[in-house]
Design a protein around this motif. Structure first.
Motif, PDB file in Angstrom:
ATOM      1  N   ILE A 430       0.732  -1.304   0.013  1.00  0.00           N
ATOM      2  CA  ILE A 430       0.111  -0.052   0.129  1.00  0.00           C
ATOM      3  C   ILE A 430       0.848   1.273  -0.131  1.00  0.00           C
ATOM      4  O   ILE A 430       2.077   1.080   0.464  1.00  0.00           O
ATOM      5  N   GLY A 431       0.099   2.352  -0.278  1.00  0.00           N
ATOM      6  CA  GLY A 431       0.897   3.743  -0.211  1.00  0.00           C
ATOM      7  C   GLY A 431       0.453   4.610   1.048  1.00  0.00           C
ATOM      8  O   GLY A 431      -0.695   4.357   1.318  1.00  0.00           O
ATOM      9  N   VAL A 432       1.451   4.978   1.663  1.00  0.00           N
ATOM     10  CA  VAL A 432       1.049   5.733   3.069  1.00  0.00           C
ATOM     11  C   VAL A 432       1.711   6.989   2.881  1.00  0.00           C
ATOM     12  O   VAL A 432       2.515   7.149   2.358  1.00  0.00           O
ATOM     13  N   PRO A 433       1.163   8.103   3.542  1.00  0.00           N
ATOM     14  CA  PRO A 433       1.558   9.459   3.419  1.00  0.00           C
ATOM     15  C   PRO A 433       3.052   9.380   3.808  1.00  0.00           C
ATOM     16  O   PRO A 433       3.568   8.947   4.818  1.00  0.00           O
ATOM     17  N   ASP A 436       8.078  13.901   2.585  1.00  0.00           N
ATOM     18  CA  ASP A 436       8.886  14.145   1.323  1.00  0.00           C
ATOM     19  C   ASP A 436       8.540  13.688   0.037  1.00  0.00           C
ATOM     20  O   ASP A 436       8.265  14.491  -1.161  1.00  0.00           O
ATOM     21  N   PHE A 437       8.184  12.419  -0.179  1.00  0.00           N
ATOM     22  CA  PHE A 437       7.520  11.757  -1.486  1.00  0.00           C
ATOM     23  C   PHE A 437       6.100  11.984  -1.738  1.00  0.00           C
ATOM     24  O   PHE A 437       5.830  11.371  -2.683  1.00  0.00           O
ATOM     25  N   GLY A 438       5.214  12.588  -0.655  1.00  0.00           N
ATOM     26  CA  GLY A 438       3.885  12.365  -0.828  1.00  0.00           C
ATOM     27  C   GLY A 438       3.293  11.073  -0.255  1.00  0.00           C
ATOM     28  O   GLY A 438       2.644  11.111   0.565  1.00  0.00           O
ATOM     29  N   GLU A 439       3.611  10.091  -1.231  1.00  0.00           N
ATOM     30  CA  GLU A 439       3.207   8.757  -0.754  1.00  0.00           C
ATOM     31  C   GLU A 439       4.586   7.683  -0.722  1.00  0.00           C
ATOM     32  O   GLU A 439       5.384   8.158  -1.504  1.00  0.00           O
ATOM     33  N   THR A 440       4.514   6.834   0.283  1.00  0.00           N
ATOM     34  CA  THR A 440       5.823   5.829   0.155  1.00  0.00           C
ATOM     35  C   THR A 440       5.116   4.486   0.246  1.00  0.00           C
ATOM     36  O   THR A 440       4.099   4.292   0.627  1.00  0.00           O
ATOM     37  N   LYS A 491      -7.718  -2.583   1.166  1.00  0.00           N
ATOM     38  CA  LYS A 491      -6.611  -1.846   1.352  1.00  0.00           C
ATOM     39  C   LYS A 491      -6.700  -0.670   2.165  1.00  0.00           C
ATOM     40  O   LYS A 491      -5.845  -0.107   2.712  1.00  0.00           O
ATOM     41  N   ASN A 492      -8.044  -0.087   2.022  1.00  0.00           N
ATOM     42  CA  ASN A 492      -8.361   1.031   2.626  1.00  0.00           C
ATOM     43  C   ASN A 492      -8.016   0.915   4.144  1.00  0.00           C
ATOM     44  O   ASN A 492      -7.740   2.020   4.994  1.00  0.00           O
ATOM     45  N   ILE A 493      -8.386  -0.034   4.792  1.00  0.00           N
ATOM     46  CA  ILE A 493      -8.190  -0.400   6.051  1.00  0.00           C
ATOM     47  C   ILE A 493      -6.806  -0.463   6.511  1.00  0.00           C
ATOM     48  O   ILE A 493      -6.385   0.395   7.329  1.00  0.00           O
ATOM     49  N   GLU A 496      -5.398   3.249   6.328  1.00  0.00           N
ATOM     50  CA  GLU A 496      -5.965   3.710   7.595  1.00  0.00           C
ATOM     51  C   GLU A 496      -5.094   3.578   8.578  1.00  0.00           C
ATOM     52  O   GLU A 496      -4.782   4.402   9.320  1.00  0.00           O
ATOM     53  N   GLN A 497      -4.817   2.207   8.920  1.00  0.00           N
ATOM     54  CA  GLN A 497      -4.203   1.861  10.100  1.00  0.00           C
ATOM     55  C   GLN A 497      -2.574   2.124  10.088  1.00  0.00           C
ATOM     56  O   GLN A 497      -2.109   2.705  10.980  1.00  0.00           O
ATOM     57  N   TYR A 498      -2.024   2.329   9.123  1.00  0.00           N
ATOM     58  CA  TYR A 498      -0.757   2.685   8.959  1.00  0.00           C
ATOM     59  C   TYR A 498      -0.545   4.166   8.550  1.00  0.00           C
ATOM     60  O   TYR A 498       0.780   4.518   8.017  1.00  0.00           O
ATOM     61  N   LYS A 499      -1.406   4.948   8.551  1.00  0.00           N
ATOM     62  CA  LYS A 499      -1.199   6.117   7.784  1.00  0.00           C
ATOM     63  C   LYS A 499      -0.057   7.044   8.461  1.00  0.00           C
ATOM     64  O   LYS A 499       0.439   8.081   7.845  1.00  0.00           O
ATOM     65  N   GLY A 500      -0.070   6.917   9.682  1.00  0.00           N
ATOM     66  CA  GLY A 500       0.724   7.733  10.471  1.00  0.00           C
ATOM     67  C   GLY A 500       2.149   7.356  10.630  1.00  0.00           C
ATOM     68  O   GLY A 500       3.125   7.827  11.283  1.00  0.00           O
ATOM     69  N   LEU A 501       2.685   6.269   9.970  1.00  0.00           N
ATOM     70  CA  LEU A 501       4.062   5.535  10.116  1.00  0.00           C
ATOM     71  C   LEU A 501       5.211   6.443   9.678  1.00  0.00           C
ATOM     72  O   LEU A 501       6.272   6.470  10.319  1.00  0.00           O
ATOM     73  N   PHE A 502       4.825   7.378   8.810  1.00  0.00           N
ATOM     74  CA  PHE A 502       6.002   8.003   8.288  1.00  0.00           C
ATOM     75  C   PHE A 502       5.728   9.430   8.388  1.00  0.00           C
ATOM     76  O   PHE A 502       6.385  10.499   7.861  1.00  0.00           O
ATOM     77  N   ALA A 503       4.727   9.767   9.001  1.00  0.00           N
ATOM     78  CA  ALA A 503       4.139  11.376   8.756  1.00  0.00           C
ATOM     79  C   ALA A 503       5.160  12.030   9.590  1.00  0.00           C
ATOM     80  O   ALA A 503       5.890  11.594  10.390  1.00  0.00           O
ATOM     81  N   GLY A 504       5.501  13.187   8.925  1.00  0.00           N
ATOM     82  CA  GLY A 504       6.354  14.255   9.475  1.00  0.00           C
ATOM     83  C   GLY A 504       6.007  15.140  10.413  1.00  0.00           C
ATOM     84  O   GLY A 504       5.059  15.110  10.870  1.00  0.00           O
TER      85      GLY A 504
END
Ligand code: MCA
Ligand code: AMP
Length: 504
Positions: A430-433, A436-440, A491-493, A496-504
């Motif tokens: 999946i892509g998460v926010p 730098d790259f917008g999504e990773t 994948k939407n779940i 949502e679950q991992y959206k904060g993993l790389f948040a800056g």
């Protein structure tokens, strides 16, 4: 007879001492010098026995000579097939085999592996290094500086660009001369390019954005460009005073905003900043205006269509939107199930039709038929709506796609590699926010019963077969994937679950 692409972009500058490329190390290459050197390369191609319509695959670093190869292909009626420099040998084999390329031009560093593969597939190979040296330019030096332009029709193919697919197999998008020319002419007009413009060019030239948008516009307008090998903040800041315009992916703009040297003064003289290839966050748009007083002009396009919409040059550039359909481009929002048009304001799939829309996927009639309707509308796979003032909003994707720093990544391709690894039952990519790259890219793995997958070995396997920008930044092991009642992975779940993993 004529060759519309060559005549319209290159031939019109023949013999002119006007500036075309401002080089990174200083100095300028004029139109006349550029065209003389590209004619020499066209002569090499002819001497190698290449015939109009043959494909020329190029995996080379960005350099003036790489651009000359593009011009040479146009002049000799060859189909140009630029390839991302990050692709591995495994990935390249497919493109070369699938396209039936007659010539492969690669960096000297990969000459052994690619040369051998090319020979095995019956193709010629030449080298071109980042500094412009190599067997191609060595051979060109002995050739005449003029070449009799090969006659072509506007409907003849000019380029193939490979785009990945949701099934994991890449498709060669066939672009005609008219596809490229019509879009360049429209954008020159819409964005008010003239021969006085100097574009700050830091994009790669193996994609639509850097080649068919930025370069073709500059050529069509008789403008010039500061031709940097890649995006480097120091270089961008040092050269901006000489530029009038810049084009970039959103990462360019967030990186500039993250640097205190990027001030209102530095940007004051600029005429235009354009963003595309990935969504520009409304907050970046606002911060950019606060910092510089400029409103970034966001536009929307695809490999298969070049540019479809643009915010207005004059008039409100609305943050979070991609503006209006370009002149000559029809855009409609349809119901993904029935294909019927939806009223303005409703969300549906975006379909486009116009002279910009490609000719189909190379030797894939079923895939072409699935995406390009008989009436000429192309189903983009993007979800959007048209607001009450006619602005197009992209609200999501009807395709499983991640866009990282402007590069498209299809999860299926990575899942196929992960699923193949020992101890893996299944995976979801999946892509998460990412700041730098917008999504990773994030890989979620389910082990086979009783197995403990070795994530390091898995990353090594991914590294072997897939380009670096596609690699998951992290692999997470879970017991099971969330599924709906139909058994489809949700994948939407996961997102949502991992959206904060790389948040800056
Ligand atoms: C580099 N890396 C990336 C990316 N780029 N990883 C994920 N996504 C990326 N986009 C890897 C590098 O190999 C490196 O790996 C690590 O990430 C950090 O690299 P860094 O030095 O930060 O990256 P960079 O070299 O500065 O490049 C970032 C970039 C570049 C400037 C954003 O990716 C870029 O120029 N993107 C533009 C892409 C583009 O032109 N797209 C247009 C497609 P490590 O250090 O671990 O080895 S055309 C299109 O989409 C349509 C038609 C349209 O509308 O335009
Ligand atoms: P590509 O396949 O590389 O041509 O990428 C095309 C895709 O990039 C489109 O289908 C969109 O999903 C996305 N894209 C391009 N420009 C924009 C934009 N301004 N905003 C949002 N998405 C964009």
């Amino acid at each position: 007879m004529a060759n519309p692409l060559y005549d319209g972009l290159f031939g019109l500058h023949a013999g002119k001492p006007t500036p075309f490329l401002h080089l990174p190390e200083g100095g300028v290459l004029s139109h006349a010098e550029f065209l003389a050197a590209s004619a020499q390369i066209a002569n090499v191609a002819a001497a190698l026995g290449l015939k109009p319509g043959d494909r020329v695959a190029a995996q080379v670093e960005k350099s003036p000579q790489a651009l000359m190869l593009y011009a040479a292909c146009a002049q000799a009626g060859l189909v140009f097939l630029p390839l991302n420099t990050a692709y591995t040998v495994d990935e390249l084999r497919y493109f070369i085999e699938n396209s039936g390329a007659a010539l492969i031009v690669c960096d000297g560093a990969s000459a052994d592996s690619l040369g051998e593969m090319a020979a095995g597939l019956g193709a010629r190979s030449e080298t071109l290094n980042a500094d412009g040296s190599g067997s191609l330019t060595d051979k060109a030096a002995a050739q005449p500086e003029t070449f009799e332009t090969v006659d072509r029709d506007g409907e003849d193919l000019a380029a193939f660009l490979y785009t990945s697919g949701t099934t994991g197999r890449s498709k060669g998008a066939m672009l005609s001369q008219n596809n490229l020319l019509s879009n360049a002419a429209t954008l020159v007009k819409e964005w008010r390019f003239t021969s006085d413009d100097v574009l700050l060019h830091a994009l790669p030239i193996f994609h639509t954005h850097g080649l068919f948008v930025a370069t073709n516009i500059v050529l069509s307008a008789g403008a010039s460009m500061i031709f940097l090998p890649k995006f480097d903040l120091d270089q961008i800041i040092a050269r901006m005073p000489e530029a009038t315009t810049m084009m970039g992916v959103p990462t360019f703009y967030t990186r500039l905003l993250g640097d205190a040297r990027f001030t209102r003064d530095l940007a004051a003289h600029m005429r235009l900043f354009v963003s595309g290839s990935a969504p520009l966050l409304a907050e970046t748009h606002v911060q950019f205006e606060e910092r510089t007083g400029h409103r970034i002009l966001e536009r929307y396009g695809m490999t298969e269509t070049n540019m479809n919409t643009s915010n207005p040059y004059d008039g409100e550039r609305r943050a979070g939107t991609v503006g209006f359909p370009l002149p000559g481009v029809e855009l409609k929002i349809t119901d993904p199930e029935s294909g019927k048009s939806l009223p303005d304001g409703e969300i549906g799939q975006i379909e486009v039709r116009g002279p910009n829309v490609f000719k189909g996927y190379w030797q894939m009639p079923e895939k072409t038929a699935a995406e390009l309707r008989e009436d000429g509308f192309f189903i983009t796979g993007d979800l959007g709506r048209i607001d009450e003032d006619g602005y197009v909003h992209i609200v999501g994707r009807n395709k499983d796609l991640i866009i990282s720093g402007g590069y498209n990544i299809y999860p299926k391709e990575i899942e196929l590699v992960l699923d193949d690894q020992p101890g893996v039952l299944e995976s979801a990519v999946i892509g998460v926010p990412h700041p730098d790259f917008g999504e990773t890219v994030l890989g979620v793995i389910v082990p086979a019963p009783g197995a403990t997958p070795d994530t390091e070995a898995m990353m090594a396997a991914v590294g072997q077969s897939l380009a670096r920008f596609k690699h998951p930044r992290k692999l997470i092991v879970v017991e099971e994937l969330p599924r709906n009642t139909m058994g489809k992975v949700q994948k939407n779940i996961l997102r949502e679950q991992y959206k904060g993993l790389f948040a800056g």
